[in-house]
Each structure stands twice: as structure tokens, then as C-alpha cells.
Design a protein around this motif. Structure first.
Motif, PDB file in Angstrom:
ATOM      1  N   LYS A 297       0.619  -1.132  -0.293  1.00 33.18           N
ATOM      2  CA  LYS A 297       0.104  -0.020   0.032  1.00 33.18           C
ATOM      3  C   LYS A 297       0.843   1.404  -0.083  1.00 33.18           C
ATOM      4  CE  LYS A 297      -4.150  -2.293   2.300  1.00 33.18           C
ATOM      5  NZ  LYS A 297      -5.087  -2.102   3.148  1.00 33.18           N
ATOM      6  N   ASN A 298       2.249   1.088   0.427  1.00 34.71           N
ATOM      7  CA  ASN A 298       2.981   2.356   0.433  1.00 34.71           C
ATOM      8  C   ASN A 298       4.224   1.794  -0.214  1.00 34.71           C
ATOM      9  OD1 ASN A 298       4.753   4.747   0.912  1.00 34.71           O
ATOM     10  ND2 ASN A 298       4.381   4.445   3.083  1.00 34.71           N
ATOM     11  N   PRO A 299       4.662   2.220  -1.609  1.00 32.52           N
ATOM     12  CA  PRO A 299       5.795   1.535  -2.208  1.00 32.52           C
ATOM     13  C   PRO A 299       7.007   2.143  -1.798  1.00 32.52           C
ATOM     14  CG  PRO A 299       4.397   2.941  -3.793  1.00 32.52           C
ATOM     15  CD  PRO A 299       3.722   3.037  -2.338  1.00 32.52           C
ATOM     16  N   LYS A 300       7.110   3.431  -0.945  1.00 33.04           N
ATOM     17  CA  LYS A 300       8.141   3.851  -0.226  1.00 33.04           C
ATOM     18  C   LYS A 300       8.609   3.076   0.887  1.00 33.04           C
ATOM     19  CE  LYS A 300       7.661   8.708  -1.982  1.00 33.04           C
ATOM     20  NZ  LYS A 300       7.581  10.173  -1.660  1.00 33.04           N
ATOM     21  N   LEU A 301       7.618   2.231   1.593  1.00 35.46           N
ATOM     22  CA  LEU A 301       7.927   1.575   2.689  1.00 35.46           C
ATOM     23  C   LEU A 301       8.535   0.205   2.434  1.00 35.46           C
ATOM     24  CD1 LEU A 301       7.899   0.773   5.854  1.00 35.46           C
ATOM     25  CD2 LEU A 301       5.324   0.536   5.461  1.00 35.46           C
ATOM     26  N   LEU A 302       9.683  -0.220   2.966  1.00 39.97           N
ATOM     27  CA  LEU A 302      10.367  -1.447   2.570  1.00 39.97           C
ATOM     28  C   LEU A 302      10.565  -1.974   4.012  1.00 39.97           C
ATOM     29  CD1 LEU A 302      13.067  -0.392  -0.010  1.00 39.97           C
ATOM     30  CD2 LEU A 302      10.496  -1.126  -0.439  1.00 39.97           C
ATOM     31  N   TYR A 303      10.394  -3.238   3.914  1.00 38.19           N
ATOM     32  CA  TYR A 303      10.838  -4.187   4.684  1.00 38.19           C
ATOM     33  C   TYR A 303      11.914  -5.124   4.840  1.00 38.19           C
ATOM     34  CZ  TYR A 303       6.035  -2.966   6.013  1.00 38.19           C
ATOM     35  OH  TYR A 303       4.534  -2.253   6.357  1.00 38.19           O
ATOM     36  N   GLN A 364       1.982   1.941   7.440  1.00 39.09           N
ATOM     37  CA  GLN A 364       1.860   2.560   6.021  1.00 39.09           C
ATOM     38  C   GLN A 364       1.553   4.142   5.884  1.00 39.09           C
ATOM     39  OE1 GLN A 364      -1.168  -0.455   5.528  1.00 39.09           O
ATOM     40  NE2 GLN A 364       0.021  -1.754   4.441  1.00 39.09           N
ATOM     41  N   ARG A 365       1.001   4.491   6.731  1.00 36.64           N
ATOM     42  CA  ARG A 365       0.390   6.036   6.603  1.00 36.64           C
ATOM     43  C   ARG A 365       1.193   6.835   7.666  1.00 36.64           C
ATOM     44  NH1 ARG A 365      -5.848   3.631   7.896  1.00 36.64           N
ATOM     45  NH2 ARG A 365      -5.977   2.432   5.883  1.00 36.64           N
TER      46      ARG A 365
END
Length: 672
Positions: A297-303, A364-365
Motif C-alpha cells: 500500500k505504500n511503495p516507499k515503505l520497505l521491510y 503505511q500511513r
């Protein structure tokens, strides 16, 4: 285990989560999904993310899917009881969990020394479902296989994608003992993923350093490993991750710890592998990477699942931070799954089994604007209303029970700074008409993201005395009526202002109650709750009058012994009147239902528990009993109010005439 007799016998202490999961899969069954994954030497198992039983997730809720060294598994979309799983050497089992029927469906049924076989399979052979076809599944050997009938038949869609180095394909082990169990194969595919944006765009990583990509379903492959800067040839690929933002964007992680290089290696390509940029940035020096996952949902967020725990980046890999989750030690994270419906973050760890972070919307937000502000209330996912029966009791303290997710609506809010106990902080639930139906207590006040759960109930009845710890432990304490499915509002109030968000309650499909049934249940429960509250309020005020009268007697005995007898005679009559009015309304504080007959307040509370506990309309017998209790309630509360209002004023006047200190006037209990 522990032994008290020097190892003659052993006592298994099985109440902590210990497990070594490699890969995991989460199916699509509703309303509660299951997690399937493999453990070394212990096969592949499947178990629920939550259970309806209030006892939590027990070992008995888990089922073995297949035997062997368990790793990858995949369930058929839309029919999650059909599961395909693998173990070492390319062994694949297709199973129907309903019947238990199993079938071996490997594309290479033969076994033997690797040099004599046409295909090679890793100890940890990937089985990956296609995002573009429910029955399409990929299976990696030294070539890539695809099935379009969920494992009944397999087709190779590539040539050998590895280095196929003959020097690495000899017998394993030696010189004392050779081990050719197929768990030691090399030059094999270790990671496969198809682009969710473009069918046929497939990425493959091998344990001997190749990164292969095809844009046409396998007809033509390109090895782009040489385009990765600073990575020597032959470096094992731990994971390839196609992006959800652009077809030509992907991530690749390398794990070189067996080559004495413990550094994290994560790269990103924007042009289908023609060039790569390192994005492992400030990850710890020895945090070698098992998996990198892009948030859906948030492509800038990576794990990043590393040997030193879980890390996240909110800027595409420029800066990484450890995800410090409560109850999660710093253990190796080998796989990461984000459930597409529930939005849970599911982790396969080495040491602490499977861990689930419920609803990662706050991750995500989270934005710079939110982080800079004083507070923020995040939108929650829909909450399920379902039955929570107790299905096990007295099973002892050495049986493992995984906690269920919190029942109800999970509400997350951000506080820029930690609030002290005096700072305003309130969380209220409002119904569709804007009326406050619940105030959630015991709110955490820590800086960062805090989380509480609304249990989908109205405020409980007012209490005469607080519940005992035993009552809370056994029954959860007094509870209010259940909210019916629909739309509600959560309102967070801080010194910075008010923050609101929408809550949706959905009904478990397993429940067959109608909206009319649930509304009737709520309405009856609210009537009972309000009567209990009013009675307890009246009883509590009469208890206060009794205490004041007893204090007058004590004061007289100490300070005016000559008047003590006269005062005591008057107060004794007043106390007798309080007892006469209050006795039929409620048991004396500290009384026991096992010793004393329940009175009206206890009768109403018992009926409230019956009606509000399930998910059905009240029975005819319950409604008849409610009507009977209301006939007792009306004169009872009227008598209590008369005593609290009129009698208390008269008593004050009489006591003043005797020279005693006046009582505090007690207001009447408002009848509802």
C-alpha cells in the motif's frame, strides 16, 4: 525440557513460542486466515491466525500438512484446503486438508545422486503462486517449472538458469562420510517471483549468484547479475522482489554470510536489471539479509528481514530503522508476508516461530507531517463481531497458548511526546447518532504509535463496589451490551484537539443472526444495564449514609460520651431503615452468591450477562423474566429515592437538634 532425576525422565515445558520457520504463506479463508509454513526436520504445518475460543491458539489447532524438512507452501486461491508443499530435493505433496488425501506430484519423481539426475532442487525449493492465475504456480529447480492445474502436471519454462558448475555438483560431504540426501544440492533456484503488474515478467535468483529475468513467460531469459555493483560472482541470492509500482522495478537481496561477508546487500533496479543501485544504506554491518519486501500500500515503505531482526525504511531504502515491536526479541527474520485483506505483517523467525503484527496501517500511513504533529488517530480496518466461547479449561500452565489478536476494533494513535498522567487523553466511541456509547479506559501514553482495542461493547453498568481480581480474571468483569454491526466513530481528545475516524463492525459469516435479532438483544441489554446502574448508584449512596451514621456513633463515643447513647439510639433506627430499603435491592458488600440469596441488582446483572453474552435475540423466557424484574425495580428504586431525598433531610434536622454534626445530603438516584 527439565529433568529432576539426572536425566532418567524429562518434563516438557511447552508454554513458550519456540520454532524455526523458514518460509510462510497466508491463505484467503474468511473471516480468519491460516498461516502455513515449514520447519527444519519437523515438516510443514498450518494453523489459524486467530480462533473463536477465548483460550487462544493451542497446539491442537495446528495440523501437519506434509513431512520432511518443511519450507515453502501455497494454498489454492478460493479453495484454501487444497495445499501444495515441498521438502528437500524437490519433493512436492498436494493435499486436501478436508480428507487428508495426499499425492506426490514432483516433476521429477526419481531420486539419487545429483550428477545422475536431470533436474536439481534446493533444500529450500521455492513454490510461488502466480498473481495472474489461481491454479498457476512456479517451482524452482535448476530450471523453472510452471503448473497451470495446481500441481497435477509441470512444464519447464526455462533452460538451466544456474551456473551449472560441474565442480559444485559432486557428492556432498566426505572424506569420512558422504551425504547425498538431496538436501545438499547446489546450483539451484532459491527465489522466484512474478511481477504483479505484468504477467510473464518473472524474476529468478539462484544460490550460485545468478539473477535471471524474463519478460515473455520464459521464452527468453537474461542474466543481469553482472550489472549489480560491488557483488562478486557466485554470491547467493536470498530474495528477488518485483515492485507493485512499475513493471521494470525490482529489488534483489544477496546473502554472503557463508563467504564470511556478513554485510547486508540490497539493490534496486528501475530498468528491468540493466542497472542496480545499492539501498542497504545504514543497516547494521552484520545484518545479512534473508528477505526484502515492498509494502503493497505504500511503495516507499520497505521491510528487510535480517539475521539481526526486522528493519523498515520509509524512503525506499535511503534510511533504515529497526521495527521495535513489543514481545519480539531480536531474532532472525527469514520471511515476511503482508496479508492482502487483513493487512497484517506476518513474520517467519528463527527462534520465535511465527509472529503477526495486526493491521500495519500506522506503518503505511505514517508521514513526516503526522510525525511532526502532536497527535494523530489512524483509520482502523473493519472489526469482526464473532462468538468467543470457552472451549478448554483447566488445561494447566504448561500448555502453549498463542494469544488471539485483540477482539474488536484495533485503534492506533500517534503521540509526538509521552504524556504524563495529568495531561488530557480520552478515547470515546460514538454511535451513528453521535451519542457517546463507550469511553475506552487505560490508554497508553507513550511517545510514538500506541494501540488499544475497543471490544465492540457499550459502557458497562455503574458498580456499587469494584470487581475483585478473581472476578476480573474469571469473567472479565462487568461488560456492557454489544454494538450491532454498522458504522461508528472513534474520537481521540488531547490537549492539541479532537481527532476522529470511522469504525465499521462486520458480523462473522458463521453467525446466522439477523440485524433485528441483534438490535433486540442490544435494546434489552441496555434496559438491564441502565437498571443495574441506577440500582448500584442508589445502593452506593445508601452505603455512604450508613457509613456516616456509624461515624457519628464513633465520634460521640470519643467526644461526647454523655450524648452517645441518645445519638446511637437515633442512628440505629436510621441504619435499620437503610437496611430495610436496601436489602431487597442488592446484597451487602462482600456478600457471596454461594452463601446469600441474590437480590434485585444481582438478578438483573445475571440476566444482563445471559442476554448480552451471545449473538442472538433474547428468548421469550428471558423477556418474561425481564418484565418481572422491572415490576420489582420500579417500587424499589422509588423507595430508595425517597429515603435518599426526603428521609436524609429529616435525619439531618433531627441529628442537629440532638447536637450531632449533620449528614451530607444524598441526592436521589435518577431512574432510567
Amino acid at each position: 525440557s527439565v529433568s529432576y532425576d539426572r536425566g532418567e525422565t524429562w518434563d516438557v515445558v511447552n508454554n513458550i513460542p519456540l520454532g524455526q520457520f523458514y518460509q510462510i504463506h497466508a491463505d484467503d479463508r474468511a473471516p480468519f486466515y491460516q498461516v502455513t509454513g515449514g520447519l527444519q526436520d519437523n515438516g510443514t504445518w498450518t494453523g489459524p491466525s486467530r480462533v473463536r475460543s477465548s483460550t487462544g491458539i493451542l497446539n491442537e489447532h495446528w495440523r501437519m500438512v506434509s513431512f520432511g524438512d518443511g519450507f515453502h507452501a501455497y494454498s489454492r486461491p478460493g479453495d484454501p484446503d487444497i495445499v501444495i508443499s515441498e521438502s528437500q530435493g524437490g519433493s512436492i505433496i498436494l493435499q486436501d486438508l478436508r480428507s487428508g488425501e495426499q499425492q506426490s506430484v514432483s516433476p521429477q519423481p526419481r531420486s539419487g545422486r545429483v550428477a545422475t539426475l536431470k533436474y536439481r532442487f534446493n533444500w529450500n525449493t521455492p513454490i510461488i503462486g502466480s498473481p495472474h492465475g489461481a491454479s498457476s504456480v512456479f517451482f524452482g529447480g535448476n530450471v523453472l517449472f510452471q503448473t497451470r492445474d495446481f500441481g497435477k502436471s509441470w512444464e519447464p519454462i526455462s533452460g538451466d538458469l544456474t551456473t551449472n558448475d560441474p565442480e559444485k555438483l559432486k557428492s556432498a560431504g566426505g572424506p569420512v562420510w558422504y551425504d547425498n540426501s538431496t538436501a545438499e544440492n547446489y546450483c539451484t533456484i532459491i527465489s522466484v517471483n512474478e511481477s504483479p503488474l505484468k504477467a510473464g515478467l518473472i524474476w529468478v535468483g539462484t544460490d550460485d549468484g545468478n539473477v535471471q529475468v524474463t519478460a515473455n513467460g520464459g521464452r527468453q531469459w537474461t542474466n543481469v547479475a553482472a550489472n549489480v555493483p560491488g557483488i562478486p560472482a557466485g554470491s547467493p541470492v536470498s530474495h528477488v522482489e518485483p515492485s507493485r509500482t512499475a513493471p521494470d522495478t525490482a529489488y534483489v537481496a544477496f546473502d554472503r554470510h557463508l563467504l564470511d561477508d556478513y554485510r547486508p546487500h540490497i539493490f534496486k533496479t528501475l530498468d528491468a536489471g540493466r542497472s542496480f543501485t545499492r539501498i542497504s544504506g545504514n543497516l547494521p554491518e552484520k545484518a545479512y539479509v534473508h528477505i526484502v519486501r515492498e509494502d503493497p500500500k505504500n511503495p516507499k515503505l520497505l521491510y528487510a528481514g535480517t539475521e539481526l531482526g526486522l528493519y523498515a525504511s520509509w524512503d525506499g531504502g535511503a534510511d533504515w530503522q529497526p521495527l521495535l515491536l513489543k514481545n519480539m526479541p531480536k531474532v532472525a527474520v527469514h520471511d515476511i508476508v503482508i496479508h492482502p485483506r487483513e493487512n497484517d505483517l506476518i513474520l517467519a523467525t528463527h527462534g520465535r516461530s511465527v509472529l503477526i503484527l495486526d493491521d500495519i496501517a500506522p506503518l503505511q500511513r505514517m508521514t513526516a507531517e503526522i510525525a511532526a504533529g502532536p497527535a494523530h488517530l489512524f483509520d482502523p480496518r473493519p472489526a469482526w463481531r464473532y462468538a468467543t466461547p470457552m472451549r478448554a479449561y483447566g488445561i494447566g500452565n504448561r500448555v502453549f497458548a498463542g494469544p488471539n489478536p485483540p477482539y474488536g476494533a484495533i485503534l492506533s494513535y500517534y503521540l509526538k511526546e509521552k504524556l504524563d498522567a495529568k495531561a488530557p487523553l480520552k478515547l470515546e466511541i460514538l454511535d451513528g447518532a453521535g451519542k457517546v456509547i463507550r469511553t475506552v479506559d487505560k490508554l497508553p501514553r507513550d511517545a510514538g504509535v500506541n494501540r488499544v482495542a475497543w471490544d465492540l461493547r457499550y459502557d458497562g453498568p455503574a458498580l456499587r463496589v469494584p470487581p475483585s481480581p478473581r472476578e476480573v480474571e474469571f469473567g472479565g468483569g462487568p461488560r456492557g451490551p454489544q454494538a450491532v454491526p454498522g458504522i461508528y466513530t472513534a474520537r481521540l481528545t488531547t490537549a492539541a484537539g479532537k481527532f476522529e475516524t470511522r469504525i465499521e463492525i462486520q458480523l462473522d459469516p458463521a453467525l446466522k443472526s439477523t440485524p433485528q435479532d441483534l438490535a433486540a438483544q442490544r435494546d434489552a441489554a441496555l434496559r438491564l444495564r441502565d437498571m443495574v446502574s441506577t440500582l448500584n448508584s442508589a445502593l452506593k449512596r445508601m452505603d455512604g449514609l450508613r457509613t456516616q451514621l456509624q461515624a457519628i456513633d464513633k465520634t460521640a463515643a470519643e467526644q461526647a460520651p454523655a450524648q452517645a447513647a441518645a445519638w446511637a439510639k437515633v442512628t440505629a433506627g436510621y441504619i435499620q431503615e437503610i437496611d430495610r430499603v436496601s436489602a431487597p435491592l442488592g446484597m451487602k458488600p462482600g456478600g457471596s452468591r454461594l452463601e446469600d440469596a441474590p437480590m434485585l441488582a444481582e438478578d438483573l446483572s445475571g440476566l444482563l450477562g445471559q442476554i448480552a453474552g451471545g449473538n442472538s435475540a433474547p428468548t421469550a423466557a428471558q423477556m418474561a423474566l425481564l418484565a418481572e424484574y422491572e415490576k420489582r425495580y420500579t417500587p424499589g428504586i422509588a423507595g430508595a429515592n425517597k429515603l435518599l431525598d426526603t428521609a436524609a433531610r429529616e435525619w439531618n434536622d433531627n441529628l442537629r437538634k440532638l447536637g450531632a454534626a449533620g449528614l451530607i445530603t444524598a441526592a436521589p438516584a435518577e431512574a432510567k
